[in-house]
Every structure is written in C-alpha cells, then in structure tokens.
Design a protein around this motif. Sequence first.
Motif, PDB file in Angstrom:
ATOM      1  N   TYR A 189      62.537  67.365  29.182  1.00 34.13           N
ATOM      2  CA  TYR A 189      63.298  66.121  29.258  1.00 34.13           C
ATOM      3  C   TYR A 189      63.120  65.340  27.956  1.00 34.13           C
ATOM      4  O   TYR A 189      61.992  65.090  27.530  1.00 34.13           O
ATOM      5  CB  TYR A 189      62.811  65.266  30.431  1.00 34.13           C
ATOM      6  CG  TYR A 189      62.770  66.011  31.742  1.00 34.13           C
ATOM      7  CD1 TYR A 189      63.930  66.272  32.462  1.00 34.13           C
ATOM      8  CD2 TYR A 189      61.560  66.480  32.262  1.00 34.13           C
ATOM      9  CE1 TYR A 189      63.890  66.970  33.671  1.00 34.13           C
ATOM     10  CE2 TYR A 189      61.507  67.175  33.459  1.00 34.13           C
ATOM     11  CZ  TYR A 189      62.670  67.417  34.153  1.00 34.13           C
ATOM     12  OH  TYR A 189      62.625  68.110  35.337  1.00 34.13           O
ATOM     13  N   LEU A 200      65.675  60.054  35.340  1.00 35.28           N
ATOM     14  CA  LEU A 200      64.544  59.948  36.263  1.00 35.28           C
ATOM     15  C   LEU A 200      64.869  60.604  37.603  1.00 35.28           C
ATOM     16  O   LEU A 200      64.010  61.245  38.207  1.00 35.28           O
ATOM     17  CB  LEU A 200      64.177  58.479  36.473  1.00 35.28           C
ATOM     18  CG  LEU A 200      63.649  57.741  35.237  1.00 35.28           C
ATOM     19  CD1 LEU A 200      63.366  56.285  35.571  1.00 35.28           C
ATOM     20  CD2 LEU A 200      62.399  58.412  34.687  1.00 35.28           C
ATOM     21  N   ILE A 203      64.531  64.322  37.133  1.00 39.63           N
ATOM     22  CA  ILE A 203      63.117  64.700  37.066  1.00 39.63           C
ATOM     23  C   ILE A 203      62.521  64.791  38.461  1.00 39.63           C
ATOM     24  O   ILE A 203      61.823  65.747  38.798  1.00 39.63           O
ATOM     25  CB  ILE A 203      62.328  63.694  36.204  1.00 39.63           C
ATOM     26  CG1 ILE A 203      62.776  63.777  34.742  1.00 39.63           C
ATOM     27  CG2 ILE A 203      60.822  63.954  36.306  1.00 39.63           C
ATOM     28  CD1 ILE A 203      62.171  62.708  33.858  1.00 39.63           C
ATOM     29  N   ALA A 215      58.000  66.268  29.229  1.00 34.89           N
ATOM     30  CA  ALA A 215      58.756  65.096  28.787  1.00 34.89           C
ATOM     31  C   ALA A 215      58.434  64.784  27.330  1.00 34.89           C
ATOM     32  O   ALA A 215      57.267  64.780  26.927  1.00 34.89           O
ATOM     33  CB  ALA A 215      58.441  63.890  29.660  1.00 34.89           C
ATOM     34  N   THR A 217      59.226  61.625  25.231  1.00 34.03           N
ATOM     35  CA  THR A 217      59.792  60.320  25.526  1.00 34.03           C
ATOM     36  C   THR A 217      59.072  59.172  24.821  1.00 34.03           C
ATOM     37  O   THR A 217      57.896  59.280  24.487  1.00 34.03           O
ATOM     38  CB  THR A 217      59.751  60.062  27.046  1.00 34.03           C
ATOM     39  OG1 THR A 217      60.304  58.778  27.344  1.00 34.03           O
ATOM     40  CG2 THR A 217      58.332  60.127  27.568  1.00 34.03           C
ATOM     41  N   ILE A 220      57.006  55.661  28.925  1.00 33.65           N
ATOM     42  CA  ILE A 220      56.244  56.318  29.975  1.00 33.65           C
ATOM     43  C   ILE A 220      56.309  55.471  31.246  1.00 33.65           C
ATOM     44  O   ILE A 220      56.131  54.269  31.205  1.00 33.65           O
ATOM     45  CB  ILE A 220      54.765  56.482  29.563  1.00 33.65           C
ATOM     46  CG1 ILE A 220      54.660  57.143  28.177  1.00 33.65           C
ATOM     47  CG2 ILE A 220      54.017  57.298  30.593  1.00 33.65           C
ATOM     48  CD1 ILE A 220      55.271  58.505  28.092  1.00 33.65           C
ATOM     49  N   PHE A 224      57.569  60.019  35.056  1.00 34.27           N
ATOM     50  CA  PHE A 224      57.151  60.989  34.046  1.00 34.27           C
ATOM     51  C   PHE A 224      55.735  61.482  34.339  1.00 34.27           C
ATOM     52  O   PHE A 224      55.455  62.683  34.287  1.00 34.27           O
ATOM     53  CB  PHE A 224      57.182  60.357  32.648  1.00 34.27           C
ATOM     54  CG  PHE A 224      58.554  60.195  32.068  1.00 34.27           C
ATOM     55  CD1 PHE A 224      59.306  61.304  31.721  1.00 34.27           C
ATOM     56  CD2 PHE A 224      59.098  58.944  31.872  1.00 34.27           C
ATOM     57  CE1 PHE A 224      60.578  61.163  31.190  1.00 34.27           C
ATOM     58  CE2 PHE A 224      60.362  58.786  31.341  1.00 34.27           C
ATOM     59  CZ  PHE A 224      61.100  59.891  31.001  1.00 34.27           C
ATOM     60  N   CYS A 228      55.914  65.387  35.759  1.00 39.56           N
ATOM     61  CA  CYS A 228      55.880  66.283  34.597  1.00 39.56           C
ATOM     62  C   CYS A 228      54.462  66.799  34.361  1.00 39.56           C
ATOM     63  O   CYS A 228      53.498  66.047  34.496  1.00 39.56           O
ATOM     64  CB  CYS A 228      56.373  65.551  33.342  1.00 39.56           C
ATOM     65  SG  CYS A 228      58.113  65.094  33.394  1.00 39.56           S
ATOM     66  N   VAL A 231      53.372  65.134  29.088  1.00 36.73           N
ATOM     67  CA  VAL A 231      54.203  64.068  28.525  1.00 36.73           C
ATOM     68  C   VAL A 231      53.818  63.864  27.064  1.00 36.73           C
ATOM     69  O   VAL A 231      52.666  63.555  26.758  1.00 36.73           O
ATOM     70  CB  VAL A 231      54.035  62.744  29.292  1.00 36.73           C
ATOM     71  CG1 VAL A 231      54.898  61.658  28.664  1.00 36.73           C
ATOM     72  CG2 VAL A 231      54.396  62.920  30.765  1.00 36.73           C
TER      73      VAL A 231
END
Length: 286
Positions: A189, A200, A203, A215, A217, A220, A224, A228, A231
């Motif tokens: 992601y 979201l 996910i 993820a 990103t 956070i 996530f 996940c 991250v």
Amino acid sequence: ARGKSMSIIAKLTEKKDFSASESKIADYIIENKEEILHLTIRELAKTTYTGASTVMRVIKKIYDGSFSDFKVDLAYELQNMMSKGNNKILFQIKKQETAFSVMEKIASVEKDTIDRTKLLLNYQQIERITKLINKATIIYIFADGINEQIGHEFKYMMARIGKAVEIATDNFWVALNCLSESANPLAIYVNHREHNVQLLEKIRLNHKIAIPGIAVTGYINSTFETCCKEVITIPTGVSYSDLAPVIYTTAIRYVLNTLVGCVIASNHELSMDKLIDYTELSQTVK
C-alpha cells in the motif's frame, strides 16, 4: 522564550504547558532519540504507559505536522543536517527564481529527501520485507493518483527480474484471485494522504482474508499498524512545502527502488537470468 527557530529537542526539554503524562513522553523521546525513529504512535504510547492521543498532543504542541514528518525532522536534527535556523525555505519556490536556482533547489530537495528517508529506514525491516517479496507469487500495489504511476514503475522493474506485480484496480478481483490454493499474495500500500478512506477500507478487507500487507506511508494510524505486517515511514513535506509532490514521490521511489535492489541481491543469479531473458524478449518486440 519559545520561538520558531527552537529545535525539536529544545521544545521537548522546555515542556511548555505539558501535563505530567506529556512530560513523561517528552523525557522518553529525549532519552531514546534514535529508537523513536522506528516506533509507531501506538508503540510509543505503550512504551511510555500512556495513550496514543496523549502522544499526539505532545507532537502537536511542539511540531506543526504529522508524526511521520516529526520523526523525519527529529532524525535530521540528530544527524546535524539541519541549519540552526529554519531551513524549510529550501522546500519552497520563491518569487522570481531563476532557472539555475530552481535546478539547484530541486536537486537539493531530492537529495535531502533521500537522506531523510534513509534515516527512517531500518535495514532489518527491509530484510524482512525482502523475504516476504521473495516468498510471494503475486504482488498487488494499492495506490491512487501519482502514487499509482510510481507503482507502475515498480511493476516494470520487478517484471525485468521475473517478479509478478499488478496494480490493483478492483479489490474484489484481487480477493477472488487470492482464493486459489496456489496463490501466495502480498499487498503493498502506497499512501501520502492523511485521510485516505478508500485505501484504509481495502487494507481492512485484505487483512480479513489474510493477505499480508506492507505499507509505505507518511501517515500512520491504527489500520496500518493492525492490518499490515510492516509499515515503512516516509517524509511527505505536505505540511509545509510547495514542493511536497517532489518530496513524497522521491521518498516513495527510493523505498521501492531499495526493495527492488534487495530482491536482486538476494536472488542474484536468478535475477540476472531473468534480466537476460527480458532483454532478449524486448529485442524481438518492435
């Protein structure tokens, strides 16, 4: 007096208008600066026996931006890479800039962004993610807007070394394909927006059907962290820069390019064979 030029550490040390629990968090950050760079909000809250909302109150009192960008600037401060003043002007195009100054500024911003992103990466985490990628039979990229274009670049690079990557456009078909007994999917992601509701939801759905997720990103949150396996935090520059798209696209590309490089290194002979096959195939296609 507390001013705009105060460093993050100085603001944490000052603890202006901090409650007892907020002061506890500030003290922990000061004493464990390098460890903080690899913690999520929830992990920091758990470690300090406080709550995620309390952590965010501390960040908001000393920093104008997201927790991810806070960690980036904290890391930069620790490495003495920031000037004593406010260097955020580096990330802005001023009136009547010349072509030469813009060229220099963009080069500086991209280099600076890679340096900041690198500070946030944990080599042990990258090694774990590389193993997940090697194990996967298919990788789905979930991204939108400009991030989707970066996903296509990742797909192309992985295809050259024989790794199947698809840009996910329909979550239902992704889920359906993953029902196959031979499927070993992995979802990546890519996100730089704070409130990406659609992502979201995807996910949470993929987590429900046991598709492991990675993820990349700048923001956070609990989805996530819960859904996940890994991250990766990136700087976005969204909160203060008119060059934010340069910042977050450079960061995302650096992370994905790093993953491609690690896959090649961990399967070097096979990757080189696939690259030869790709080269021969491309020469036959006009």
